[in-house]
Write an enzyme that holds these catalytic residues in place. Sequence first.
Site, PDB file in Angstrom:
ATOM      1  N   LYS A  53       0.845  -1.206   0.000  1.00 55.87           N
ATOM      2  CA  LYS A  53       0.000   0.000   0.000  1.00 55.87           C
ATOM      3  C   LYS A  53       0.877   1.251   0.000  1.00 55.87           C
ATOM      4  CE  LYS A  53      -3.932  -2.195   2.176  1.00 55.87           C
ATOM      5  NZ  LYS A  53      -4.439  -2.765   3.421  1.00 55.87           N
ATOM      6  N   GLN A  97      -5.212  -1.611   9.634  1.00 53.30           N
ATOM      7  CA  GLN A  97      -5.009  -2.918   9.011  1.00 53.30           C
ATOM      8  C   GLN A  97      -5.578  -4.019   9.907  1.00 53.30           C
ATOM      9  OE1 GLN A  97      -3.495  -3.469   5.863  1.00 53.30           O
ATOM     10  NE2 GLN A  97      -4.324  -5.510   6.209  1.00 53.30           N
ATOM     11  N   ASP A 120     -11.696   2.675   4.033  1.00 59.40           N
ATOM     12  CA  ASP A 120     -12.113   1.271   3.921  1.00 59.40           C
ATOM     13  C   ASP A 120     -13.639   1.151   3.875  1.00 59.40           C
ATOM     14  OD1 ASP A 120     -10.161  -0.636   3.588  1.00 59.40           O
ATOM     15  OD2 ASP A 120      -9.689  -0.818   5.721  1.00 59.40           O
TER      16      ASP A 120
END
Length: 296
Positions: A53, A97, A120
């Site tokens: 990422k 995460q 997200d």
Amino acid sequence: MGATVIDGKAFAARVRAQVAGHVAGLAAQGIVPGLAVVLVGEDPASQVYVRSKGKMTAEVGMAGFERRLPAETSEAELLAVIAALNADPAVHGILVQLPLPAHLNADLAINAIDPAKDVDGFHISNVGLLGTGQKAMVPCTPLGSLMLLRDHLGDLSGLEAVVVGRSNIVGKPMAQLLLAQNCTVTIAHSRTKDLAAVCRRADVLVAAVGRPGMIKGDWIKPGATVIDVGINRIDAGDGKTRLVGDVDYAAAAEVAGAITPVPGGVGPMTIACLLANTLTACCRIHGLPEPEGLTV
Ligand code: NDP
């Protein structure tokens, strides 16, 4: 093999190029979209994801921020890191995460993120906005899957869609997106009776289960479009491992009209959509017009 192979890798590269173009335009106005990733603990797979990422963030010209915290980080310490990122004007997207170490509550952490920076799309506010057809931050994997479907099929209106899997991160938001596209949506799961028959109804079949090759070729309606979200690592028999999806690819490709491969299908779209969401969040936060085609 009759099916068209939907090339997620190539499509994702186009999305990233589009994002990079917009980011360059924002730079001329002195704005640099910033994505912060919070990683707690030493989970090896998570470390790989976070590294990749970071690399992709830099490639599209965004600023990347990493907050690596030890596995023994307390709830209060994690929430303090999230609060600081919420308050930081250089940060437009925040991602925690997953999975978190067992002593930390993932829902609490996710719901501590400013919903405007929740790239997200897991914050309860964004889940509610998506479910009620309002402008939301949309979870990356379902968003990427929808982009592939729309690119391949155009208008999805009236199609029978079956989503196998009902997780909060893939199955449920995928079903919401398909419903918003006027599909007739069925969500199947581990208690579904006669899953094969349910799948055979689908013009659009999305598999998000986590079981290698579970969806068989004869479960697929001839000509259907199959999106295989599953990523499963299996023994390749020669001491190595390989990645396969939830769909028995070779058999399904004989019957389907189009299918995403694993790897190279949905996977690359997820990270491209994370970048797209960060750009979208940045534009919304600054009150700028949103780039077209990068969200729904
Ligand atoms: P979860 O484990 O959270 O959910 C799996 C879902 O599959 C559940 O709803 C479960 O049903 C259902 N299921 C399990 N077994 C069966 C069965 N035998 N028949 C029917 N349904 C079943 O997984 P995720 O949604 O997080 O992920 C799904 C897959 O997608 C995984 O392989 C994951 O690695 C992959 N993935 C890929 C991403 C990408 O970037 N391409 C991103 C995220 C995930 P129930 O609810 O009844 O238990």
